[in-house]
Write a protein that holds these residues in place. Structure first.
Motif, PDB file in Angstrom:
ATOM      1  N   GLU A  79      18.557 -36.451  39.461  1.00  0.00           N
ATOM      2  CA  GLU A  79      18.639 -35.676  40.692  1.00  0.00           C
ATOM      3  C   GLU A  79      17.716 -36.331  41.714  1.00  0.00           C
ATOM      4  O   GLU A  79      16.572 -36.671  41.394  1.00  0.00           O
ATOM      5  N   LEU A  80      18.197 -36.473  42.951  1.00  0.00           N
ATOM      6  CA  LEU A  80      17.463 -37.229  43.959  1.00  0.00           C
ATOM      7  C   LEU A  80      17.118 -36.354  45.155  1.00  0.00           C
ATOM      8  O   LEU A  80      17.924 -35.531  45.597  1.00  0.00           O
ATOM      9  N   VAL A  81      15.906 -36.569  45.667  1.00  0.00           N
ATOM     10  CA  VAL A  81      15.371 -35.787  46.775  1.00  0.00           C
ATOM     11  C   VAL A  81      15.124 -36.709  47.958  1.00  0.00           C
ATOM     12  O   VAL A  81      14.358 -37.669  47.852  1.00  0.00           O
ATOM     13  N   SER A  82      15.769 -36.439  49.093  1.00  0.00           N
ATOM     14  CA  SER A  82      15.489 -37.219  50.299  1.00  0.00           C
ATOM     15  C   SER A  82      14.465 -36.484  51.156  1.00  0.00           C
ATOM     16  O   SER A  82      14.307 -35.265  51.065  1.00  0.00           O
ATOM     17  N   CYS A  83      13.762 -37.238  51.994  1.00  0.00           N
ATOM     18  CA  CYS A  83      12.700 -36.670  52.824  1.00  0.00           C
ATOM     19  C   CYS A  83      13.275 -35.874  53.984  1.00  0.00           C
ATOM     20  O   CYS A  83      14.103 -36.379  54.743  1.00  0.00           O
ATOM     21  N   GLY A  84      12.787 -34.656  54.127  1.00  0.00           N
ATOM     22  CA  GLY A  84      13.006 -33.896  55.336  1.00  0.00           C
ATOM     23  C   GLY A  84      11.767 -33.985  56.212  1.00  0.00           C
ATOM     24  O   GLY A  84      11.026 -34.965  56.150  1.00  0.00           O
ATOM     25  N   SER A  85      11.503 -32.961  56.992  1.00  0.00           N
ATOM     26  CA  SER A  85      10.378 -32.995  57.923  1.00  0.00           C
ATOM     27  C   SER A  85       9.059 -32.720  57.219  1.00  0.00           C
ATOM     28  O   SER A  85       8.983 -31.924  56.288  1.00  0.00           O
ATOM     29  N   SER A  86       8.006 -33.377  57.707  1.00  0.00           N
ATOM     30  CA  SER A  86       6.676 -33.224  57.127  1.00  0.00           C
ATOM     31  C   SER A  86       6.009 -31.919  57.533  1.00  0.00           C
ATOM     32  O   SER A  86       5.119 -31.435  56.837  1.00  0.00           O
ATOM     33  N   LEU A  87       6.399 -31.367  58.673  1.00  0.00           N
ATOM     34  CA  LEU A  87       5.895 -30.085  59.177  1.00  0.00           C
ATOM     35  C   LEU A  87       6.960 -29.498  60.093  1.00  0.00           C
ATOM     36  O   LEU A  87       7.770 -30.239  60.657  1.00  0.00           O
ATOM     37  N   ASN A  88       6.921 -28.193  60.262  1.00  0.00           N
ATOM     38  CA  ASN A  88       7.886 -27.591  61.187  1.00  0.00           C
ATOM     39  C   ASN A  88       7.512 -27.825  62.641  1.00  0.00           C
ATOM     40  O   ASN A  88       8.269 -27.470  63.546  1.00  0.00           O
ATOM     41  N   THR A  89       6.352 -28.445  62.879  1.00  0.00           N
ATOM     42  CA  THR A  89       5.926 -28.753  64.246  1.00  0.00           C
ATOM     43  C   THR A  89       6.220 -30.197  64.637  1.00  0.00           C
ATOM     44  O   THR A  89       5.863 -30.614  65.750  1.00  0.00           O
ATOM     45  N   MET A  90       6.856 -30.966  63.766  1.00  0.00           N
ATOM     46  CA  MET A  90       7.185 -32.349  64.108  1.00  0.00           C
ATOM     47  C   MET A  90       8.142 -32.384  65.304  1.00  0.00           C
ATOM     48  O   MET A  90       9.087 -31.588  65.376  1.00  0.00           O
TER      49      MET A  90
ATOM     50  N   SER B 190      13.692 -32.525  51.013  1.00  0.00           N
ATOM     51  CA  SER B 190      12.338 -32.001  50.847  1.00  0.00           C
ATOM     52  C   SER B 190      11.808 -31.443  52.158  1.00  0.00           C
ATOM     53  O   SER B 190      12.162 -31.899  53.250  1.00  0.00           O
ATOM     54  N   LEU B 191      10.943 -30.448  52.044  1.00  0.00           N
ATOM     55  CA  LEU B 191      10.166 -29.910  53.161  1.00  0.00           C
ATOM     56  C   LEU B 191       8.700 -29.914  52.769  1.00  0.00           C
ATOM     57  O   LEU B 191       8.367 -29.721  51.592  1.00  0.00           O
ATOM     58  N   HIS B 192       7.839 -30.113  53.746  1.00  0.00           N
ATOM     59  CA  HIS B 192       6.398 -30.004  53.558  1.00  0.00           C
ATOM     60  C   HIS B 192       5.847 -29.064  54.623  1.00  0.00           C
ATOM     61  O   HIS B 192       6.364 -29.027  55.747  1.00  0.00           O
ATOM     62  N   GLN B 193       4.801 -28.316  54.268  1.00  0.00           N
ATOM     63  CA  GLN B 193       4.189 -27.425  55.248  1.00  0.00           C
ATOM     64  C   GLN B 193       2.776 -27.058  54.825  1.00  0.00           C
ATOM     65  O   GLN B 193       2.540 -26.672  53.677  1.00  0.00           O
ATOM     66  N   TYR B 194       1.845 -27.177  55.776  1.00  0.00           N
ATOM     67  CA  TYR B 194       0.480 -26.691  55.594  1.00  0.00           C
ATOM     68  C   TYR B 194       0.129 -25.820  56.796  1.00  0.00           C
ATOM     69  O   TYR B 194       0.527 -26.111  57.922  1.00  0.00           O
ATOM     70  N   PHE B 195      -0.644 -24.763  56.550  1.00  0.00           N
ATOM     71  CA  PHE B 195      -1.089 -23.886  57.622  1.00  0.00           C
ATOM     72  C   PHE B 195      -2.607 -23.797  57.627  1.00  0.00           C
ATOM     73  O   PHE B 195      -3.247 -23.825  56.575  1.00  0.00           O
ATOM     74  N   ASP B 196      -3.181 -23.653  58.842  1.00  0.00           N
ATOM     75  CA  ASP B 196      -4.608 -23.348  58.974  1.00  0.00           C
ATOM     76  C   ASP B 196      -4.731 -22.265  60.034  1.00  0.00           C
ATOM     77  O   ASP B 196      -3.840 -21.448  60.178  1.00  0.00           O
TER      78      ASP B 196
ATOM     79  N   SER C 234      13.895 -28.843  48.163  1.00  0.00           N
ATOM     80  CA  SER C 234      12.699 -29.085  47.367  1.00  0.00           C
ATOM     81  C   SER C 234      11.503 -28.969  48.304  1.00  0.00           C
ATOM     82  O   SER C 234      11.257 -29.855  49.115  1.00  0.00           O
ATOM     83  N   PHE C 235      10.761 -27.871  48.198  1.00  0.00           N
ATOM     84  CA  PHE C 235       9.584 -27.671  49.057  1.00  0.00           C
ATOM     85  C   PHE C 235       8.397 -28.277  48.314  1.00  0.00           C
ATOM     86  O   PHE C 235       7.544 -27.573  47.780  1.00  0.00           O
ATOM     87  N   ASP C 236       8.381 -29.637  48.283  1.00  0.00           N
ATOM     88  CA  ASP C 236       7.522 -30.290  47.308  1.00  0.00           C
ATOM     89  C   ASP C 236       6.121 -30.631  47.794  1.00  0.00           C
ATOM     90  O   ASP C 236       5.397 -31.361  47.126  1.00  0.00           O
ATOM     91  N   GLU C 237       5.725 -30.098  48.934  1.00  0.00           N
ATOM     92  CA  GLU C 237       4.310 -30.027  49.329  1.00  0.00           C
ATOM     93  C   GLU C 237       4.140 -28.782  50.169  1.00  0.00           C
ATOM     94  O   GLU C 237       4.783 -28.634  51.200  1.00  0.00           O
ATOM     95  N   TRP C 238       3.263 -27.896  49.732  1.00  0.00           N
ATOM     96  CA  TRP C 238       2.949 -26.735  50.559  1.00  0.00           C
ATOM     97  C   TRP C 238       1.555 -26.236  50.209  1.00  0.00           C
ATOM     98  O   TRP C 238       1.086 -26.401  49.086  1.00  0.00           O
ATOM     99  N   GLY C 239       0.898 -25.645  51.184  1.00  0.00           N
ATOM    100  CA  GLY C 239      -0.426 -25.108  50.919  1.00  0.00           C
ATOM    101  C   GLY C 239      -1.143 -24.732  52.198  1.00  0.00           C
ATOM    102  O   GLY C 239      -0.594 -24.789  53.297  1.00  0.00           O
ATOM    103  N   VAL C 240      -2.386 -24.337  52.022  1.00  0.00           N
ATOM    104  CA  VAL C 240      -3.261 -23.962  53.135  1.00  0.00           C
ATOM    105  C   VAL C 240      -4.218 -25.126  53.380  1.00  0.00           C
ATOM    106  O   VAL C 240      -4.799 -25.668  52.440  1.00  0.00           O
ATOM    107  N   TRP C 241      -4.356 -25.508  54.645  1.00  0.00           N
ATOM    108  CA  TRP C 241      -5.201 -26.648  55.006  1.00  0.00           C
ATOM    109  C   TRP C 241      -6.255 -26.137  55.980  1.00  0.00           C
ATOM    110  O   TRP C 241      -5.989 -25.990  57.167  1.00  0.00           O
ATOM    111  N   THR C 242      -7.434 -25.861  55.484  1.00  0.00           N
ATOM    112  CA  THR C 242      -8.429 -25.176  56.299  1.00  0.00           C
ATOM    113  C   THR C 242      -9.324 -26.114  57.097  1.00  0.00           C
ATOM    114  O   THR C 242     -10.266 -25.688  57.710  1.00  0.00           O
ATOM    115  N   ARG C 243      -9.026 -27.391  57.055  1.00  0.00           N
ATOM    116  CA  ARG C 243      -9.700 -28.323  57.962  1.00  0.00           C
ATOM    117  C   ARG C 243      -8.660 -29.282  58.514  1.00  0.00           C
ATOM    118  O   ARG C 243      -7.660 -29.564  57.864  1.00  0.00           O
TER     119      ARG C 243
END
Length: 500
Positions: free
Chosen positions: A207-218, A240-246, A289-298
């Motif tokens: 199964e193959l995952v292509s890159c989507g956006s690194s953030l919803n603010t791109m 894939s989607l990635h998202q970090y919030f602070d 595949s939401f293969d990076e997500w988390g809280v980024w406090t800095r």
């Protein structure tokens, strides 16, 4: 006291949970690998150099999948540097994080660690500075049984049977100009199309995952998805989607409501996928595949500054964020956003596993301690299995910058004769009385009410001091066929109900 109502009807289900949404992420960044999961001279290291205390914490968290080896790291990584006798492996300048990579931990070590941790591997190939040929050689090494150059090399390195890695990421964050080998959407899409064609000839089961956006603010979101998928739709299985919030400067309610933006992000990308499906008259449905997500406090610029201050070290501590209780509630809300979209989100990886924006923290040569974000993850991974229900929620709201923010965030999962309702009270000042109307079910008993709460939104855990941790409450009851429960102000709640 605020009042809220949740209606759950037996006939209305959103989708089934794929257990791979309870994944995490290991990258060669800072101390994630070295003195995180791997520390051969640690008192609790096993015969392979893996920290047994970290392995125990991983198992207790219920983690199912680990993405490896990156991340930004993968875009300048030659996977062959990390195989074979350790004394013969090259030391390389690692450009993503300005470190020296010793390569003493590589693919075979990672696969052995996964087996001990009881998790499934998810590997990424280098499509930044790498090539189709390198991706094929990596797949051959991992999945081809025998009789070829790379399969025999794997066998000489001590692994007789193929690893049979199912899921492969085709590069990382290729929409970002920070990425080594950054490409435009159509350019990347054509490379992915040809890489995917070749990989599926070699192993049709991947199964193959292509890159989507690194953030919803791109600036390129969501056009990146549309242009790249126009090339790749018939050849890949996930985007894939990635998202970090602070944003600690925001009011608490607004800080926590960023999880709602994550739901909007998922809905938008799902719509783009379905548009391309219609455009191509395709019968295939792409998953996320939401293969990076988390809280980024800095801010990310501080990470770069840390790398610049002392470059070219081995495993220099960077971005070792200490999470507050408030961060744990946002983290839990992001996890609920993934759960609520279980019909399309089939893989997700919390970022990262140890030390860098991590659930699990380690002291070099010392102990392990758990961040507040660990507990919502462990709760959901333990009880969030089965069918996700289509909840209808009525609660009070507040307004910030012209946006309505519901003060109750919730998701519910039916698993056999058990209904599990996850709830976050976003109000910083008031308790919330919640009434659950389980239509089509009979509520037989309240099995458990687990609560993560704190009087101080900025409370943190630290080595030897764990004030933020779950507790049990017995304040839920069944009244006139409905379930009533009171939620503490600013709290994460897991309510388990036996039903028939």
């Amino acid at each position: 006291m605020q009042k809220a109502r949740i209606t759950i009807n037996r006939e209305f289900k959103k989708g089934s949970v794929d257990d791979r949404i309870y994944g995490s992420f290991v990258e060669h960044m800072g101390r994630v690998v070295y003195s995180g999961i791997y520390e051969p001279d640690h008192p609790l290291a096993d015969e392979d150099g893996f920290r047994k205390d970290v392995l125990e914490a991983v198992r207790n968290a219920g983690i199912t999948t680990i993405r490896y080896p990156g991340g930004n790291f993968v875009s300048c990584y030659n996977w062959e540097d990390g195989i074979g006798p350790k004394e013969e492996r090259p030391r390389r300048p690692e450009l993503a994080w300005k470190a020296v990579e010793t390569n003493e931990f590589g693919t075979d070590e990672f696969m052995k660690w996964c087996e001990k941790a009881g998790v499934s591997p998810m590997l990424a190939v280098n499509l930044g500075t790498g090539s189709i040929r390198e991706a094929l050689h990596y797949l051959e090494y991992c999945n081809f049984k025998e009789g070829t150059t790379y399969s025999e090399k794997r066998k000489r390195n001590g692994r007789e049977e193929p690893y049979r890695v199912r899921t492969w990421c085709l590069g990382n964050e290729m929409d970002g100009e920070w990425q080594l080998g950054h490409k435009g959407a159509s350019e990347y899409g054509r490379l992915v199309r040809e890489t995917a064609k070749a990989m599926k000839i070699l192993d049709p089961g991947v199964e193959l995952v292509s890159c989507g956006s690194s953030l919803n603010t791109m600036a390129t979101f969501p056009e990146w998805e549309a242009q790249s998928l126009d090339e790749t739709y018939e050849y890949v299985d996930y985007i894939s989607l990635h998202q970090y919030f602070d944003g600690h400067e925001k009011p608490v309610e607004s800080f926590l409501a960023q999880a709602d933006e994550m739901s909007d992000y998922i809905r938008t990308v799902t719509s783009v996928c379905d548009y391309i499906k219609a455009k191509k008259r395709s019968s295939r449905q792409l998953s996320i595949s939401f293969d990076e997500w988390g809280v980024w406090t800095r801010a990310s610029k501080e990470t770069v500054r840390e790398c610049d201050e002392r470059p070219w070290q081995k495993a220099m501590p960077i971005s070792e964020m200490v999470y507050s209780f408030q961060d744990a509630l946002l983290f839990g809300g992001m996890l609920l956003a993934i759960l609520k979209h279980a019909d399309r989100v089939k893989i997700a990886c919390q970022s990262l596993l140890t030390n860098v924006s991590a659930m699990i923290m380690t002291e070099k040569g010392g102990g392990v301690w758990l961040q507040p974000i660990y507990y919502p993850f462990a709760d959901t991974a333990a009880y969030g299995h089965g069918n996700v229900m289509d909840c209808r929620v009525t609660s009070d709201s507040v307004y910030y910058e012209k946006k309505e923010i519901p003060l109750l965030d919730t998701a519910a999962v039916e698993n056999g004769d058990e209904m599990v309702v996850f709830m976050i009270n976003r109000s910083p000042s008031e308790e919330m009385e919640v009434s659950l109307d389980l239509q089509g079910y009979e509520a037989v008993a309240v099995l458990e009410h687990r609560v993560l709460a704190s009087d101080d939104p900025e409370a943190v855990n630290s080595p030897g001091h764990q004030p933020v941790r779950p507790e049990q409450k017995d304040d839920a009851a069944i009244k006139d066929g409905k379930v009533a429960v009171v939620l503490d102000r600013l709290s994460w709640n897991v309510l388990r109900i036996k039903v028939k």
